[in-house]
Design an enzyme around this catalytic site. Structure first.
Site, short mmCIF file in Angstrom:
data_model
loop_
_atom_site.label_atom_id
_atom_site.label_comp_id
_atom_site.label_asym_id
_atom_site.label_seq_id
_atom_site.Cartn_x
_atom_site.Cartn_y
_atom_site.Cartn_z
CB ILE A 175 -0.96 -0.02 1.20
CG1 ILE A 175 -2.00 -1.13 1.04
CG2 ILE A 175 -1.67 1.34 1.35
CD1 ILE A 175 -2.93 -1.30 2.21
NE ARG A 195 8.39 -1.50 13.42
CZ ARG A 195 8.76 -1.33 14.69
NH1 ARG A 195 9.94 -1.76 15.09
NH2 ARG A 195 7.97 -0.76 15.56
NE ARG A 198 11.42 -2.10 2.97
CZ ARG A 198 10.20 -2.39 3.41
NH1 ARG A 198 9.20 -2.47 2.57
NH2 ARG A 198 10.00 -2.62 4.69
CB SER A 224 1.10 -4.35 8.48
OG SER A 224 2.43 -4.75 8.79
CB ILE A 250 -5.94 4.49 5.04
CG1 ILE A 250 -4.55 4.68 4.40
CG2 ILE A 250 -6.76 5.75 4.83
CD1 ILE A 250 -3.95 3.46 3.86
NE ARG A 252 -5.92 -4.17 10.45
CZ ARG A 252 -6.43 -4.23 9.24
NH1 ARG A 252 -6.68 -3.11 8.59
NH2 ARG A 252 -6.70 -5.38 8.68
CG HIS A 300 -11.53 -0.45 9.08
ND1 HIS A 300 -10.89 -1.19 10.04
CD2 HIS A 300 -10.86 -0.71 7.93
CE1 HIS A 300 -9.88 -1.87 9.51
NE2 HIS A 300 -9.85 -1.58 8.22
#
Length: 350
Positions: A175, A195, A198, A224, A250, A252, A300
């Site tokens: 996302i 975290r 990359r 997430s 958008i 959690r 939600h």
């Protein structure tokens, strides 16, 4: 529990002596569960429907034969549950989220976890994040109010352009990547906090979490919910943001406590919030967020589109049928178990 739900459980409990698949969730998820239930039964699989975790666990005979569990993302699927289901080999969520599933414990038990990582959901959520960002910057609801209440035009406008702003993303999964891809042509500076280091697209700059919070005009939560990310942003961290920041969530709600956001927004009237997720859900009736004039709140569902919901239903059926027939589903959360999982097919215990 409704009469319909009670009837569903009473019938399936009596019939589920030898059970392949259990589907667990309230009637609000019928649009996902009913097509899957019918598709599995047509293929000859024993299927039962339960409303709650407690009702499932009460079906002691069914647990001994159960091989596949389909449940909503918040369902508590943990080691205790696995211990009571000796033949369980797959967990399937109809959604992208699996926050209720102990994926580590499932992996240790060689239980395959599948979810709804569909492109339509990713794009819908990314578009919703852009929608929230623009609606906040342009004070859409505040501007509507002048017309609906026949108010005189304000002496000063509140709308701000997106072009030229720094947009910070916290998290850069599918996302987050889709949001960045869409905003890459909007003339913004994109910064990202992750975290795990990359490689990033050329139009994105990686920064620390503190840097993203301190330098961004718009902060979008795209992480997430995991044990590591739960509560990761406290009041001290959020106070590093600019006084007039636009804060969008958008993904959690458990990443930032609702009361913490409400406290900060009350301190900073120039700040704008756009929230689709809360903790707990639904948003409490007495939540201070409801009284904030500088907040957009949706239940939600802002990124739930006709296209994504239709494809999620299809993917849920496809994933369940695949694991029931010992095929690797398209959307696997823990691919490290696939080889061992496939080897279980010939196990005398199954």
């Amino acid at each position: 529990m409704s009469a319909t739900e009670s009837e569903i459980f009473r019938v399936t409990h009596l019939e589920a002596k030898i059970l392949t698949v259990a589907l667990v969730g309230t009637s609000s998820f019928d649009r996902f569960f009913n097509p899957a239930h019918d598709a599995l039964q047509r293929r000859g699989h024993g299927v039962a429907r339960f409303v709650t975790r407690e009702e499932l666990l009460a079906a002691v005979d069914a647990l001994q034969s159960l091989e596949i569990l389909g449940a909503t993302s918040s369902f508590a699927a943990d080691q205790e549950l696995f211990a009571r289901m000796p033949r369980l080999r797959a967990l399937v969520s109809p959604f992208t989220g699996v926050e209720g599933f102990d994926v580590s414990a499932a992996t240790e038990n060689d239980i395959l976890v599948a979810n709804g990582q569909i492109a339509e959901n990713t794009v819908s959520m990314a578009e919703a994040a852009v929608l929230f960002t623009l609606a906040s910057l342009y004070d859409l609801h505040g501007t509507e109010r002048y017309l609906r209440e026949n108010l005189p035009r304000p002496s000063q406008v509140r709308a701000r352009m997106l072009m030229g702003k720094t947009v910070g993303l916290i998290g850069f999964g599918k996302i987050g990547q889709a949001i960045a891809e869409r905003l890459s042509v909007w003339g913004v500076r994109l910064v990202v906090s992750v975290r795990t280091p990359r490689s990033m697209p050329a139009y994105v700059t990686s920064q620390s979490l503190d840097e993203v919070l301190a330098t961004s005009d718009v902060v979008i939560m795209a992480a997430s919910l995991t044990p590591e990310s739960r509560g990761m942003l406290d009041l001290d961290a959020l106070r590093r943001m600019k006084p007039d920041v636009v804060f969008v969530n958008i993904t959690r709600g458990g990443i930032i406590p609702d009361d913490t956001l409400a406290t900060l927004a009350a301190e900073r009237p120039a700040m704008r919030l756009a929230l689709d997720v809360f903790d707990p859900e639904p948003l409490k009736e007495d939540s201070p967020l409801r009284d904030l004039p500088n907040a957009i709140l949706t239940p939600h569902m802002v990124g739930h589109t006709v296209e994504s919901q239709m494809r999620l239903r299809e993917a849920f059926c496809e994933n369940l049928l695949a694991v029931a027939e010992w095929r690797v589903p398209e959307y696997v959360v823990n691919p490290s178990v696939i080889e061992t999982w496939l080897g279980k097919q010939d196990s005398p215990q199954l």
